[in-house]
Scaffold this motif. Structure first.
Motif, PDB file in Angstrom:
ATOM      1  N   ASN A  63       0.873  -1.177   0.000  1.00 54.46           N
ATOM      2  CA  ASN A  63       0.000   0.000   0.000  1.00 54.46           C
ATOM      3  C   ASN A  63       0.907   1.223   0.000  1.00 54.46           C
ATOM      4  N   THR A  64       1.328   1.637  -1.169  1.00 57.17           N
ATOM      5  CA  THR A  64       2.411   2.601  -1.312  1.00 57.17           C
ATOM      6  C   THR A  64       2.048   4.026  -0.920  1.00 57.17           C
ATOM      7  N   SER A  65       0.759   4.317  -0.721  1.00 55.04           N
ATOM      8  CA  SER A  65       0.343   5.658  -0.284  1.00 55.04           C
ATOM      9  C   SER A  65      -0.008   5.704   1.192  1.00 55.04           C
ATOM     10  N   LEU A  66       0.097   4.571   1.874  1.00 53.70           N
ATOM     11  CA  LEU A  66      -0.331   4.491   3.268  1.00 53.70           C
ATOM     12  C   LEU A  66       0.608   5.293   4.172  1.00 53.70           C
ATOM     13  N   THR A  67       0.069   6.311   4.843  1.00 51.26           N
ATOM     14  CA  THR A  67       0.881   7.161   5.714  1.00 51.26           C
ATOM     15  C   THR A  67       0.492   7.062   7.179  1.00 51.26           C
ATOM     16  N   SER A  68      -0.693   6.528   7.466  1.00 46.47           N
ATOM     17  CA  SER A  68      -1.166   6.496   8.848  1.00 46.47           C
ATOM     18  C   SER A  68      -1.797   5.149   9.152  1.00 46.47           C
ATOM     19  N   VAL A  69      -1.293   4.493  10.215  1.00 46.19           N
ATOM     20  CA  VAL A  69      -1.834   3.204  10.655  1.00 46.19           C
ATOM     21  C   VAL A  69      -2.069   3.271  12.156  1.00 46.19           C
ATOM     22  N   THR A  70      -3.263   2.907  12.589  1.00 45.77           N
ATOM     23  CA  THR A  70      -3.561   2.798  14.010  1.00 45.77           C
ATOM     24  C   THR A  70      -3.854   1.339  14.321  1.00 45.77           C
ATOM     25  N   LEU A  71      -2.978   0.721  15.128  1.00 45.45           N
ATOM     26  CA  LEU A  71      -3.128  -0.684  15.483  1.00 45.45           C
ATOM     27  C   LEU A  71      -3.895  -0.812  16.800  1.00 45.45           C
ATOM     28  N   PRO A  72      -4.695  -1.858  16.947  1.00 43.99           N
ATOM     29  CA  PRO A  72      -5.488  -2.027  18.169  1.00 43.99           C
ATOM     30  C   PRO A  72      -4.690  -2.688  19.284  1.00 43.99           C
ATOM     31  N   ASP A  73      -5.174  -2.530  20.501  1.00 45.98           N
ATOM     32  CA  ASP A  73      -4.566  -3.182  21.662  1.00 45.98           C
ATOM     33  C   ASP A  73      -4.974  -4.641  21.778  1.00 45.98           C
ATOM     34  N   SER A  74      -5.734  -5.125  20.817  1.00 45.13           N
ATOM     35  CA  SER A  74      -6.302  -6.474  20.894  1.00 45.13           C
ATOM     36  C   SER A  74      -5.491  -7.530  20.152  1.00 45.13           C
ATOM     37  N   ILE A  75      -4.421  -7.142  19.467  1.00 49.32           N
ATOM     38  CA  ILE A  75      -3.626  -8.113  18.721  1.00 49.32           C
ATOM     39  C   ILE A  75      -2.347  -8.427  19.484  1.00 49.32           C
ATOM     40  N   ASN A  76      -1.875  -9.677  19.364  1.00 48.23           N
ATOM     41  CA  ASN A  76      -0.588 -10.014  19.981  1.00 48.23           C
ATOM     42  C   ASN A  76       0.467 -10.368  18.953  1.00 48.23           C
ATOM     43  N   THR A  77       0.087 -10.380  17.669  1.00 46.62           N
ATOM     44  CA  THR A  77       1.042 -10.694  16.604  1.00 46.62           C
ATOM     45  C   THR A  77       0.825  -9.781  15.412  1.00 46.62           C
ATOM     46  N   ILE A  78       1.914  -9.247  14.885  1.00 45.03           N
ATOM     47  CA  ILE A  78       1.896  -8.585  13.578  1.00 45.03           C
ATOM     48  C   ILE A  78       2.548  -9.575  12.620  1.00 45.03           C
ATOM     49  N   GLY A  79       1.768 -10.146  11.741  1.00 46.44           N
ATOM     50  CA  GLY A  79       2.193 -11.298  10.963  1.00 46.44           C
ATOM     51  C   GLY A  79       3.161 -10.996   9.838  1.00 46.44           C
ATOM     52  N   GLU A  80       3.429 -12.025   9.089  1.00 41.31           N
ATOM     53  CA  GLU A  80       4.415 -11.981   8.004  1.00 41.31           C
ATOM     54  C   GLU A  80       4.015 -10.971   6.932  1.00 41.31           C
ATOM     55  N   GLY A  81       4.916 -10.014   6.667  1.00 38.90           N
ATOM     56  CA  GLY A  81       4.730  -9.082   5.570  1.00 38.90           C
ATOM     57  C   GLY A  81       3.500  -8.194   5.654  1.00 38.90           C
ATOM     58  N   VAL A  82       2.923  -8.017   6.844  1.00 36.59           N
ATOM     59  CA  VAL A  82       1.648  -7.296   6.965  1.00 36.59           C
ATOM     60  C   VAL A  82       1.728  -5.894   6.363  1.00 36.59           C
ATOM     61  N   PHE A  83       2.812  -5.174   6.644  1.00 35.75           N
ATOM     62  CA  PHE A  83       2.972  -3.820   6.106  1.00 35.75           C
ATOM     63  C   PHE A  83       4.194  -3.733   5.187  1.00 35.75           C
ATOM     64  N   GLY A  84       4.573  -4.833   4.591  1.00 31.13           N
ATOM     65  CA  GLY A  84       5.727  -4.832   3.702  1.00 31.13           C
ATOM     66  C   GLY A  84       5.568  -3.871   2.539  1.00 31.13           C
ATOM     67  N   ALA A  85       6.618  -3.104   2.252  1.00 36.20           N
ATOM     68  CA  ALA A  85       6.669  -2.197   1.105  1.00 36.20           C
ATOM     69  C   ALA A  85       5.646  -1.068   1.170  1.00 36.20           C
ATOM     70  N   CYS A  86       5.228  -0.687   2.377  1.00 33.35           N
ATOM     71  CA  CYS A  86       4.404   0.520   2.545  1.00 33.35           C
ATOM     72  C   CYS A  86       5.371   1.703   2.621  1.00 33.35           C
ATOM     73  N   GLU A  87       5.802   2.157   1.485  1.00 34.78           N
ATOM     74  CA  GLU A  87       6.956   3.060   1.412  1.00 34.78           C
ATOM     75  C   GLU A  87       6.671   4.484   1.861  1.00 34.78           C
ATOM     76  N   ALA A  88       5.404   4.869   2.041  1.00 29.26           N
ATOM     77  CA  ALA A  88       5.080   6.218   2.524  1.00 29.26           C
ATOM     78  C   ALA A  88       4.896   6.270   4.037  1.00 29.26           C
ATOM     79  N   LEU A  89       4.896   5.112   4.681  1.00 29.57           N
ATOM     80  CA  LEU A  89       4.677   5.052   6.129  1.00 29.57           C
ATOM     81  C   LEU A  89       5.906   5.558   6.868  1.00 29.57           C
ATOM     82  N   THR A  90       5.745   6.595   7.680  1.00 29.27           N
ATOM     83  CA  THR A  90       6.886   7.199   8.366  1.00 29.27           C
ATOM     84  C   THR A  90       6.951   6.865   9.847  1.00 29.27           C
TER      85      THR A  90
END
Length: 304
Positions: A63-90
């Motif tokens: 998701n090459t335009s993705l700049t903002s991600v809010t993750l929940p307190d309900s997950i215990n794993t961020i899996g394989e490649g979930v945000f791979g190549a999100c090149e705009a995420l700072t």
């Protein structure tokens, strides 16, 4: 908008929906499956509600335009490649509930330079989880955990040149209210919990905005976009960054003006940045190519 009756967003549900600029995930959703939002190139922001407990592999990759991600307190794993190549995420905040970060989770996020960890214990990760991020960045960690994060960064995460800054979680910038929706008249305001004395400036698309486009006042920090500025914007979703001495807060604006009144294009948009993404430096080309091959093989393995 996804209906409240939906409990699971299935595999490949929005695969390569390149015109999808925004999505609202309701509190009814508990699972986001494999590659659900893979390669949605226009998607700029995503807020995952606390009802979600599972995020599938490569769910938001490329998701090459993705700049903002809010993750929940309900997950215990961020899996394989979930945000791979999100090149705009700072920047990204890892909730205290996260115990494991999978292979390639943030690989090739080439603009990522700020990570906030809310847990005093670093997560278990694969050494390539952050391959391809910037060479120098900042990790915010809870006060008292600087030593363990310093060792973790260099020996496990591979972020050897990153700086560690301790922060009390309650002191980090937190959005109280976003700008909301502009329908053609009036101003729109957003507020952030951080003390106004720490406010520096507002950014759009990575560049500092002219302060004539907005005003800022105390209580805690209140930022108001001028009507004259918003009149230049075409319909769509916009992500702004309020920059403070101790961190950032991403603020969302939706412009939804009736077609008879909306600008026909963004030609009048103040020069606040260039949407074209630059290539990684030549010296990193070989590393990026190898990482890309690994990421693609991972996707193919999931298809199989």
């Amino acid at each position: 908008v996804i209906p409240d009756s939906v409990t699971s967003i299935g595999e490949f549900a929005f695969l390569q929906c390149n015109s999808l600029a925004s999505v609202t995930i309701p509190d009814s959703v508990t699972t986001i499956e494999l590659q659900a939002f893979y390669q949605c190139e226009a998607l700029q922001s995503i807020t995952i509600p606390n009802s979600v407990t599972t995020i599938g592999n490569f769910a938001f990759a490329w998701n090459t335009s993705l700049t903002s991600v809010t993750l929940p307190d309900s997950i215990n794993t961020i899996g394989e490649g979930v945000f791979g190549a999100c090149e705009a995420l700072t920047s990204i905040t890892i909730p205290s509930s996260v115990e494991t970060i999978g292979d390639m989770a943030f690989m090739l996020c080439s603009s990522l330079d700020s990570i906030t960890f809310e847990n005093a214990t670093p997560p278990v990760i694969n050494s390539n989880a952050f391959d391809g991020v910037v060479d120098v960045g900042i990790v915010y960690c809870p006060e008292g955990s600087e030593a363990v994060y310093t060792e973790w960064l260099s020996t496990v995460a591979g972020l050897v040149n990153w700086e560690i800054l301790p922060r009390a979680v309650e002191d980090l910038p937190t959005v109280i209210e976003h700008f909301g929706t502009f329908s053609g008249s009036g101003t729109r305001s957003a507020s952030v919990s951080t003390d106004y004395a720490e406010f520096l400036y507002l950014e759009y698309d990575g560049l500092q905005m002219d302060d004539s486009y907005y005003s800022s006042t105390s209580g805690s920090t209140l930022i108001t976009l001028t009507e004259a500025y918003m009149d230049t914007l075409a319909n769509g979703d916009y992500v702004y960054r309020a920059v403070f001495t101790g961190g950032y807060a991403d603020l969302l604006l939706t412009v939804d003006v009736p077609s008879s009144a909306a600008p026909s294009s963004t030609a009048g948009l103040p020069q606040t940045g260039d949407n074209n993404r630059t290539l990684m430096p030549v010296v990193l080309a070989a590393v990026s190519l190898a990482a890309l091959c690994i990421l693609v093989r991972g996707v193919r393995r999931q298809h199989q």
